[in-house]
Design an enzyme around this catalytic site. Structure first.
Site, PDB file in Angstrom:
ATOM      1  N   HIS A  23       0.881  -1.174   0.000  1.00  0.00           N
ATOM      2  CA  HIS A  23       0.000   0.000   0.000  1.00  0.00           C
ATOM      3  C   HIS A  23       0.915   1.218   0.000  1.00  0.00           C
ATOM      4  O   HIS A  23       1.642   1.457   0.964  1.00  0.00           O
ATOM      5  CB  HIS A  23      -0.875  -0.067   1.262  1.00  0.00           C
ATOM      6  CG  HIS A  23      -2.081   0.805   1.209  1.00  0.00           C
ATOM      7  ND1 HIS A  23      -3.108   0.599   0.312  1.00  0.00           N
ATOM      8  CD2 HIS A  23      -2.449   1.890   1.956  1.00  0.00           C
ATOM      9  CE1 HIS A  23      -4.053   1.518   0.505  1.00  0.00           C
ATOM     10  NE2 HIS A  23      -3.666   2.306   1.500  1.00  0.00           N
ATOM     11  N   LYS A 168     -10.215   6.349  -3.757  1.00  0.00           N
ATOM     12  CA  LYS A 168      -9.260   7.368  -3.310  1.00  0.00           C
ATOM     13  C   LYS A 168      -7.882   6.970  -3.811  1.00  0.00           C
ATOM     14  O   LYS A 168      -7.505   5.801  -3.704  1.00  0.00           O
ATOM     15  CB  LYS A 168      -9.324   7.409  -1.784  1.00  0.00           C
ATOM     16  CG  LYS A 168      -8.200   8.097  -1.054  1.00  0.00           C
ATOM     17  CD  LYS A 168      -8.646   8.448   0.373  1.00  0.00           C
ATOM     18  CE  LYS A 168      -7.549   8.329   1.391  1.00  0.00           C
ATOM     19  NZ  LYS A 168      -7.963   8.732   2.745  1.00  0.00           N
ATOM     20  N   LYS A 170      -3.784   7.576  -3.515  1.00  0.00           N
ATOM     21  CA  LYS A 170      -2.759   8.145  -2.639  1.00  0.00           C
ATOM     22  C   LYS A 170      -1.677   8.724  -3.539  1.00  0.00           C
ATOM     23  O   LYS A 170      -1.058   7.987  -4.323  1.00  0.00           O
ATOM     24  CB  LYS A 170      -2.170   7.059  -1.736  1.00  0.00           C
ATOM     25  CG  LYS A 170      -3.186   6.306  -0.910  1.00  0.00           C
ATOM     26  CD  LYS A 170      -3.872   7.170   0.124  1.00  0.00           C
ATOM     27  CE  LYS A 170      -3.088   7.311   1.385  1.00  0.00           C
ATOM     28  NZ  LYS A 170      -3.902   7.990   2.446  1.00  0.00           N
ATOM     29  N   ASP A 199      -5.587  11.704  -1.847  1.00  0.00           N
ATOM     30  CA  ASP A 199      -5.020  12.048  -0.544  1.00  0.00           C
ATOM     31  C   ASP A 199      -3.531  12.295  -0.751  1.00  0.00           C
ATOM     32  O   ASP A 199      -2.788  11.400  -1.164  1.00  0.00           O
ATOM     33  CB  ASP A 199      -5.234  10.892   0.446  1.00  0.00           C
ATOM     34  CG  ASP A 199      -4.827  11.280   1.867  1.00  0.00           C
ATOM     35  OD1 ASP A 199      -4.315  12.393   2.067  1.00  0.00           O
ATOM     36  OD2 ASP A 199      -5.039  10.449   2.775  1.00  0.00           O
ATOM     37  N   GLU A 225      -7.790  15.524  -0.216  1.00  0.00           N
ATOM     38  CA  GLU A 225      -7.487  15.357   1.209  1.00  0.00           C
ATOM     39  C   GLU A 225      -6.062  15.810   1.516  1.00  0.00           C
ATOM     40  O   GLU A 225      -5.112  15.392   0.854  1.00  0.00           O
ATOM     41  CB  GLU A 225      -7.674  13.867   1.544  1.00  0.00           C
ATOM     42  CG  GLU A 225      -7.457  13.514   2.988  1.00  0.00           C
ATOM     43  CD  GLU A 225      -7.875  12.064   3.276  1.00  0.00           C
ATOM     44  OE1 GLU A 225      -8.631  11.459   2.467  1.00  0.00           O
ATOM     45  OE2 GLU A 225      -7.425  11.524   4.289  1.00  0.00           O
ATOM     46  N   ASP A 252      -7.300  16.254   7.035  1.00  0.00           N
ATOM     47  CA  ASP A 252      -7.123  14.981   7.750  1.00  0.00           C
ATOM     48  C   ASP A 252      -6.111  15.199   8.880  1.00  0.00           C
ATOM     49  O   ASP A 252      -6.488  15.479  10.013  1.00  0.00           O
ATOM     50  CB  ASP A 252      -6.690  13.874   6.776  1.00  0.00           C
ATOM     51  CG  ASP A 252      -6.575  12.515   7.468  1.00  0.00           C
ATOM     52  OD1 ASP A 252      -6.952  12.411   8.652  1.00  0.00           O
ATOM     53  OD2 ASP A 252      -6.096  11.541   6.848  1.00  0.00           O
ATOM     54  N   LYS A 276     -11.404  10.523  12.374  1.00  0.00           N
ATOM     55  CA  LYS A 276     -10.753   9.244  12.687  1.00  0.00           C
ATOM     56  C   LYS A 276     -10.706   9.094  14.199  1.00  0.00           C
ATOM     57  O   LYS A 276     -10.170   9.977  14.893  1.00  0.00           O
ATOM     58  CB  LYS A 276      -9.330   9.194  12.139  1.00  0.00           C
ATOM     59  CG  LYS A 276      -9.268   9.182  10.622  1.00  0.00           C
ATOM     60  CD  LYS A 276      -7.839   9.103  10.138  1.00  0.00           C
ATOM     61  CE  LYS A 276      -7.820   9.067   8.608  1.00  0.00           C
ATOM     62  NZ  LYS A 276      -6.454   9.117   8.083  1.00  0.00           N
ATOM     63  N   GLU A 330     -14.457   5.256   4.648  1.00  0.00           N
ATOM     64  CA  GLU A 330     -13.417   4.413   4.016  1.00  0.00           C
ATOM     65  C   GLU A 330     -12.976   3.322   4.997  1.00  0.00           C
ATOM     66  O   GLU A 330     -11.789   3.031   5.097  1.00  0.00           O
ATOM     67  CB  GLU A 330     -12.236   5.281   3.573  1.00  0.00           C
ATOM     68  CG  GLU A 330     -11.631   6.075   4.715  1.00  0.00           C
ATOM     69  CD  GLU A 330     -10.390   6.880   4.336  1.00  0.00           C
ATOM     70  OE1 GLU A 330     -10.152   7.141   3.144  1.00  0.00           O
ATOM     71  OE2 GLU A 330      -9.639   7.226   5.273  1.00  0.00           O
TER      72      GLU A 330
HETATM   73  C1  MUC Z   1      -4.940   8.566   5.454  1.00  0.00           C
HETATM   74  O1  MUC Z   1      -4.140   9.482   5.581  1.00  0.00           O
HETATM   75  O2  MUC Z   1      -6.085   8.869   5.151  1.00  0.00           O
HETATM   76  C2  MUC Z   1      -6.565   6.007   4.907  1.00  0.00           C
HETATM   77  C3  MUC Z   1      -6.816   5.276   3.799  1.00  0.00           C
HETATM   78  C4  MUC Z   1      -5.597   4.955   3.228  1.00  0.00           C
HETATM   79  O3  MUC Z   1      -5.406   4.338   2.205  1.00  0.00           O
HETATM   80  O4  MUC Z   1      -4.614   5.478   3.981  1.00  0.00           O
HETATM   81  C5  MUC Z   1      -5.168   6.033   5.137  1.00  0.00           C
HETATM   82  C6  MUC Z   1      -4.480   7.174   5.738  1.00  0.00           C
HETATM   83 MG    MG Z   2      -5.583  11.005   4.851  1.00  0.00          MG
END
Ligand code: MUC
Ligand code: MG
Length: 383
Positions: A23, A168, A170, A199, A225, A252, A276, A330
């Site tokens: 990931h 989403k 990254k 994000d 994000e 976040d 969170k 999520e």
């Molecule tokens: C984050 O910063 O949101 C949440 C989903 C994901 O893939 O990583 C996290 C961390």
């Molecule tokens: Mg995040």
């Protein structure tokens, strides 16, 4: 009169559970999750489970599985043994008195306590948190393999299975231009079929964000994000104002405490908070941050730290009590792990995560699985 919720014993340990694939995030790639699990026993009642997960050890913020375990064993558990666990507010104050900060560690303990008290009362935890307003929530999936073809395959499969239609991505590890190209390719492949979010995990400075976010929006991204560092409220404010109605900025890492939430609201620095349980320091403090969001006309998103089904179910219970101004959740952590530590996962039906209705967080922990992944048994080291 002696409370029926006296806290008798608290134990905590670290699990190491591999992920189904690497990931990849702005700050590195993870191949396993190392959640801290807490078990809390009430003297005359049930026992409950809590969890705090970090991402990449202390890479996401200051706390790591090892620091969480230490805070619980050395400070939080000793200060709570023999106390009235039914007074949640007092428990939180006592933890704050004996241990500053350490929100993740406190959240795991509070989670186990709320599970234990609601099980003793034979009620679902959401009942103690104000009652549910949602039976299910739209469930996002994160595309983070780093490879366009694999990401698209993953997304197509999840669309066919009717599991996810919010994706989403990254970004932030590569150059911004490469990120835009990657996101644009995925957006073309999923056009008309899904909602797309990104994000950046704090990776960009203000001017990079000002230059590249419009390109992501042109590609079809509607929720952005944490594009800049957590302290950079000024840049969030400028971005929120300049992007208009074409996309929402979501905080976040910038929104942990109710005071963070107040400052972001006052500055009109974002349109959405990612909530969170771990970073807010527990379920009750998640409600406090959510209350600021509601009062300030800020939407909410049910965020994850990639927890197992324990932390995910606890999060689902608190999110289910919140209002309608949401962008889904999520809570897909369990699906990213090779295996889970409960007997049955929360079901996903028609792209929505279904809230479990049983006592506590409505899931049953599999003790054999806890043993299987226990770091003390597997002998794995910190990340
Ligand atoms: C984050 O910063 O949101 C949440 C989903 C994901 O893939 O990583 C996290 C961390
Ligand atoms: Mg995040």
């Amino acid at each position: 009169m002696q409370s029926r919720f006296v806290i008798e014993r608290i134990e905590a340990w670290i699990l190491d559970i591999p992920t189904i694939r690497p990931h990849k995030l702005a700050f590195g790639a993870i191949n396993r999750q190392s959640p801290v699990i807490v078990q809390l026993w009430l003297r005359h009642g049930a026992c409950g489970f809590g969890e705090a997960a970090t991402i990449g050890g202390p890479s996401w913020n200051e706390e790591s599985p090892e620091s969480i375990l230490h805070a619980i064993n050395a400070y939080l558990a000793p200060c709570l043994i023999g106390q009235d666990g039914g007074s949640f507010g007092r428990v939180l104050t006592r933890m704050d008195t004996f241990c500053r900060g350490n929100a993740f560690a406190k959240s795991a303990v509070e989670m186990a306590l709320i599970d234990a008290v609601s099980r003793s009362l034979e009620l679902p935890a959401y009942q103690l948190l104000g009652g549910k307003r949602h039976d299910s929530l739209p469930l996002a999936w994160t595309l983070a393999s780093g490879d366009v073809r694999k990401d698209l395959e993953e997304a197509q499969l999840r669309l066919e299975q009717k599991r996810h239609r919010i994706f989403k991505m990254k970004i932030g590890a590569r150059s911004p231009a490469d990120d835009v190209a990657h996101v644009s390719q995925i957006a073309r492949g999923l056009e008309g079929k899904a909602t797309l979010t990104v994000d950046v995990n704090q990776a960009w400075d203000g001017s990079t964000a000002r230059r590249f976010l419009p390109q992501l929006i042109d590609a079809g991204v509607t929720l952005i994000e944490q594009p800049v560092a957590k302290w950079n409220r000024e840049a969030l404010k400028v971005l929120s104002a300049s992007l208009g109605s074409s996309a929402c900025i979501m905080a976040d890492e910038s929104v942990c405490t109710p005071q963070d939430a107040m400052a972001l609201a006052r500055d009109q620095a974002c349109q959405v908070f990612s909530l969170k349980v771990a970073k807010h320091g527990g379920l009750l403090r998640t409600l406090q941050v959510a209350a600021v969001a509601e009062a300030a006309d800020i939407g909410w998103y049910g965020g994850t730290m990639l927890e197992t089904s324990i932390g995910s179910a606890a999060s689902a219970h608190v999110f289910a009590t919140l209002g309608d101004q949401h962008h889904g959740c999520e809570l897909f952590g369990p699906q990213l792990l090779v295996d889970d530590i409960v007997t049955a996962r929360m079901p996903i039906v028609d792209f929505e995560l279904q809230l479990p209705d049983g006592p506590g967080f409505g899931i049953e922990v599999d003790l054999g699985q806890l043993e299987r992944f226990d770091r003390a048994r597997t002998g794995l080291n910190a990340v």
